[in-house]
Design a protein around this motif. Structure first.
Motif, PDB file in Angstrom:
ATOM      1  N   GLY A   1       3.522 119.219   9.254  1.00  0.00           N
ATOM      2  CA  GLY A   1       3.306 120.120   9.986  1.00  0.00           C
ATOM      3  C   GLY A   1       3.998 121.493   9.542  1.00  0.00           C
ATOM      4  O   GLY A   1       3.502 122.031   8.238  1.00  0.00           O
ATOM      5  N   GLY A   2       5.007 122.131   9.986  1.00  0.00           N
ATOM      6  CA  GLY A   2       5.494 123.248   9.445  1.00  0.00           C
ATOM      7  C   GLY A   2       6.947 122.872   8.472  1.00  0.00           C
ATOM      8  O   GLY A   2       7.655 123.880   8.148  1.00  0.00           O
ATOM      9  N   ARG A   3       6.951 121.794   8.445  1.00  0.00           N
ATOM     10  CA  ARG A   3       8.301 121.240   7.470  1.00  0.00           C
ATOM     11  C   ARG A   3       7.980 120.555   6.284  1.00  0.00           C
ATOM     12  O   ARG A   3       7.044 119.856   6.186  1.00  0.00           O
ATOM     13  N   LEU A   4       8.910 120.733   5.321  1.00  0.00           N
ATOM     14  CA  LEU A   4       8.705 120.247   3.867  1.00  0.00           C
ATOM     15  C   LEU A   4       9.557 119.264   3.976  1.00  0.00           C
ATOM     16  O   LEU A   4      10.854 119.104   4.350  1.00  0.00           O
ATOM     17  N   LEU A   5       9.506 118.112   3.186  1.00  0.00           N
ATOM     18  CA  LEU A   5      10.532 117.041   3.063  1.00  0.00           C
ATOM     19  C   LEU A   5      11.795 117.439   2.639  1.00  0.00           C
ATOM     20  O   LEU A   5      12.900 116.955   2.967  1.00  0.00           O
ATOM     21  N   ASP A   6      11.821 118.485   1.646  1.00  0.00           N
ATOM     22  CA  ASP A   6      13.201 118.910   1.087  1.00  0.00           C
ATOM     23  C   ASP A   6      13.907 119.904   2.100  1.00  0.00           C
ATOM     24  O   ASP A   6      15.063 120.530   1.553  1.00  0.00           O
ATOM     25  N   ASP A   7      13.317 120.428   3.136  1.00  0.00           N
ATOM     26  CA  ASP A   7      14.096 121.355   3.877  1.00  0.00           C
ATOM     27  C   ASP A   7      15.209 120.866   4.426  1.00  0.00           C
ATOM     28  O   ASP A   7      15.445 119.418   4.666  1.00  0.00           O
ATOM     29  N   ASP A   8      16.274 121.577   4.604  1.00  0.00           N
ATOM     30  CA  ASP A   8      17.848 121.132   4.973  1.00  0.00           C
ATOM     31  C   ASP A   8      18.191 120.044   3.967  1.00  0.00           C
ATOM     32  O   ASP A   8      18.898 119.046   4.551  1.00  0.00           O
ATOM     33  N   GLY A   9      17.826 120.044   2.804  1.00  0.00           N
ATOM     34  CA  GLY A   9      18.313 119.317   1.861  1.00  0.00           C
ATOM     35  C   GLY A   9      17.972 117.750   2.276  1.00  0.00           C
ATOM     36  O   GLY A   9      18.624 116.699   1.935  1.00  0.00           O
ATOM     37  N   GLY A  10      16.617 117.500   2.678  1.00  0.00           N
ATOM     38  CA  GLY A  10      15.792 116.224   2.964  1.00  0.00           C
ATOM     39  C   GLY A  10      15.903 115.290   1.745  1.00  0.00           C
ATOM     40  O   GLY A  10      16.089 113.978   2.069  1.00  0.00           O
ATOM     41  N   LEU A  11      15.627 115.478   0.599  1.00  0.00           N
ATOM     42  CA  LEU A  11      15.591 114.726  -0.509  1.00  0.00           C
ATOM     43  C   LEU A  11      16.939 114.045  -0.894  1.00  0.00           C
ATOM     44  O   LEU A  11      17.246 113.027  -1.096  1.00  0.00           O
ATOM     45  N   ALA A  12      18.003 115.051  -0.859  1.00  0.00           N
ATOM     46  CA  ALA A  12      19.472 114.534  -0.969  1.00  0.00           C
ATOM     47  C   ALA A  12      19.808 113.401   0.084  1.00  0.00           C
ATOM     48  O   ALA A  12      20.319 112.596  -0.132  1.00  0.00           O
ATOM     49  N   LYS A  13      19.335 113.750   1.339  1.00  0.00           N
ATOM     50  CA  LYS A  13      19.799 112.648   2.305  1.00  0.00           C
ATOM     51  C   LYS A  13      19.074 111.302   2.094  1.00  0.00           C
ATOM     52  O   LYS A  13      19.637 110.320   2.314  1.00  0.00           O
ATOM     53  N   LEU A  14      17.755 111.466   1.594  1.00  0.00           N
ATOM     54  CA  LEU A  14      16.824 110.495   1.171  1.00  0.00           C
ATOM     55  C   LEU A  14      17.673 109.430   0.392  1.00  0.00           C
ATOM     56  O   LEU A  14      17.849 108.245   0.113  1.00  0.00           O
ATOM     57  N   LEU A  15      18.143 110.333  -0.878  1.00  0.00           N
ATOM     58  CA  LEU A  15      18.829 109.623  -2.049  1.00  0.00           C
ATOM     59  C   LEU A  15      20.053 109.099  -1.550  1.00  0.00           C
ATOM     60  O   LEU A  15      20.438 107.879  -2.054  1.00  0.00           O
ATOM     61  N   ALA A  16      20.752 109.542  -0.600  1.00  0.00           N
ATOM     62  CA  ALA A  16      22.033 109.054  -0.164  1.00  0.00           C
ATOM     63  C   ALA A  16      21.851 107.563   0.429  1.00  0.00           C
ATOM     64  O   ALA A  16      23.037 106.956   0.158  1.00  0.00           O
ATOM     65  N   GLU A  17      20.721 107.302   0.734  1.00  0.00           N
ATOM     66  CA  GLU A  17      20.781 105.836   1.329  1.00  0.00           C
ATOM     67  C   GLU A  17      20.357 104.916   0.361  1.00  0.00           C
ATOM     68  O   GLU A  17      20.249 103.761   0.484  1.00  0.00           O
ATOM     69  N   CYS A  18      20.289 105.227  -1.113  1.00  0.00           N
ATOM     70  CA  CYS A  18      19.913 104.456  -2.159  1.00  0.00           C
ATOM     71  C   CYS A  18      21.064 103.941  -2.832  1.00  0.00           C
ATOM     72  O   CYS A  18      20.866 103.361  -3.908  1.00  0.00           O
ATOM     73  N   ALA A  19      22.209 104.286  -2.371  1.00  0.00           N
ATOM     74  CA  ALA A  19      23.436 103.868  -3.177  1.00  0.00           C
ATOM     75  C   ALA A  19      23.635 102.519  -3.226  1.00  0.00           C
ATOM     76  O   ALA A  19      23.259 101.623  -2.390  1.00  0.00           O
TER      77      ALA A  19
END
Length: 514
Positions: free
Chosen positions: A461-479
């Protein structure tokens, strides 16, 4: 279940993520060819349901037309499988049968408004009603719907049987002077296919004139040999057989279909050759091997977007630069196709050559920038993250430059994520640009993530995956995950972010200090 079908169309599919949509697409082509638009949605859904239950091996989807009903069969060599599930849409009946070493999962659907009218229309070969024009149009659509050279002969044979003939044999040759070989054989009575194959083995089709339609005799069959010629080249021959004489109008239709079939076959061959060439080019732009780096666990994901004959603009590399140092790179060339591939090749080879000559990462990017600009009008913008890796006692020492590339992220074992690169100018834009390397330390268990914008700019839609640090949040789940597991988790997260397929290439590089 025991009645002979009036028409049969079949196709074989390789396992994988594309198997289910491919089976549904083939079903859509079959329903179009059979003018069964009212069954389109239900038929597609049933085919998809059966394909989803197939084990991870090639399988065949067979559609049979019985006049008042259509039946789909998914045939596969028997293997360990779970309990079969009923289709998610209403069907007349469904079940599992076994034939030799094959397992057949089938379902039958009743055609709306079916009856004698449809049956007679399919069986009435001698009339010249308007439905013949629809038949030719449907045949053209079905032939144009595939770019697989191996599938075209099967479609040809199953279009004409039983409408024009009792059986059809399609011969093809790989070159103008090459011998013709039997590519596909189909008979309205499946039980007679093996016997017919033995009879045809005694026929020398090379003696038949490949320039004009001719008649030959085979046991109790009248055989019509129709040349398959496209763009002035002979691609093979379509042999139709029936017990009685071919009417003039049937010959005309056979020749018309032969011309359309030859063009479809030629298009499919050209497409396949181009796809093979571009796959070879794509492979040449990726690392030839995976080096062993002391103290490093790494994982990569690479997915070019678009059609199979498109060369992607993303690339990655990991290679040894000296006795105790290794280099890595991940980049994104503007655009796709041969022009982007030229810049990709230039970048990869320049990086490797200069690194082995002892140039630091910042100096390498400066010289690569000049090399791209010297390409003139052929130049393409390039974003690039390039760095070197030096194993040390406490982990890995990394020096890197981010030239207009999405920010690299570091993940600590406790789940903390931080940006570790300074944005600098992308390559191929400015002549006078000086790059400076960032130096970071990866302690044991730290993870460095680098991606192309196929991840960060994945749109829903109108959002990108990395909006509001989306990639960092996804990476944080990979610890705590391995490098390969992190790369796969990021890939899956990008795929699940939006329902539609990605329109951009995707590359992911994960470095983890062990």
């Amino acid at each position: 279940m025991t009645a002979s079908p009036h028409a049969v169309l079949a196709a074989t599919f390789a396992p994988g993520e594309t198997a289910v949509p491919a089976a549904m697409r083939f079903t859509r082509e079959v329903m179009t060819a059979w003018a069964a638009g009212g069954m389109l949605h239900a038929a597609e859904q049933v085919a998809g349901d059966l394909a989803q239950q197939a084990v991870d091996e090639p399988f065949e989807v067979i559609w049979k037309h019985f006049g008042d009903a259509v039946q789909v069969e998914l045939r596969q060599r028997m293997a360990a499988q779970g309990d079969p599930k009923a289709p998610s849409v209403g069907v007349e009946e469904w079940g599992i049968t076994f034939a030799g070493d094959s397992r057949v999962h089938w379902a039958r659907l009743t055609l709306p408004g079916s009856g004698d009218r449809m049956t007679s229309e399919w069986l009435e070969e001698g009339s010249r009603g308007p439905h013949w024009l629809g038949f030719l149009a449907d045949a053209s659509d079905l032939l144009a719907g595939t770019l697989d050279p191996g599938m075209v002969p099967a479609i040809i044979a199953q279009i004409v049987v039983p409408r024009l003939s009792s059986w059809c044999a399609v011969y093809t040759s790989d070159s103008v002077a090459g011998p013709a070989r039997l590519a596909y054989l189909w008979h309205a009575d499946e039980a007679r296919i093996d016997g017919l194959r033995e009879e045809l083995a005694e026929v020398d089709v090379s003696s038949v004139d490949s320039r004009v339609t001719s008649a030959i005799q085979l046991a109790d069959s009248q055989v019509l040999a129709v040349p398959l010629t496209a763009r002035g080249r002979s691609l093979g021959m379509m042999c139709l057989g029936r017990s009685d004489r071919f009417a003039d109008e049937v010959i005309q239709f056979a020749e018309d279909i032969g011309r359309r079939a030859a063009l479809a076959m030629d298009n499919a061959r050209v497409y396949a050759q181009q796809a093979a060439a571009n796959r070879a080019l794509q492979r040449s732009l990726l690392p030839p091997n995976e080096p062993e780096v002391p103290g490093l666990d790494y994982g990569v994901v690479y997915e070019p977007a678009g059609e199979v004959n498109e060369v992607g603009g993303d690339f990655y590399d990991l290679f040894k630069a000296g006795d105790d140092s290794w280099r890595f790179a991940i980049g994104d060339v503007c655009g796709t196709g041969p022009e982007a591939a030229a810049v990709t090749g230039l970048a990869r080879h320049t990086l490797r050559l200069l690194a082995r000559e002892g140039y630091g990462v910042a100096a390498v990017l400066g010289r690569l920038n000049q090399a791209i600009l010297e390409e003139g009008e052929r130049a393409r913008f390039l974003t690039l993250l390039h760095g070197d890796i030096t194993p040390v006692g406490s982990g890995l020492e990394v020096r890197m430059v981010s030239a207009g590339h999405p920010e690299a992220l570091r993940l600590k074992p406790n789940g903390a994520v931080e940006t570790v690169t300074t944005p600098q100018s992308l390559l191929g834009v400015f002549h006078e640009v000086v790059f400076e390397a960032d130096t970071i330390h990866l302690d044991h268990g730290d993870v460095l993530l680098a991606v192309t914008d196929g991840v960060t700019e994945r749109r829903s839609g109108g959002r990108l995956l990395d909006d509001d640090g989306g990639l960092a949040k996804l990476l944080a789940e990979c610890a705590g995950l391995s490098a390969r597991a992190v790369a796969e988790r990021i890939r899956r997260g990008a795929a699940e972010f939006a329902a539609e397929p990605s329109a951009d290439d995707l590359a992911i590089l994960v470095l983890r200090a062990r």
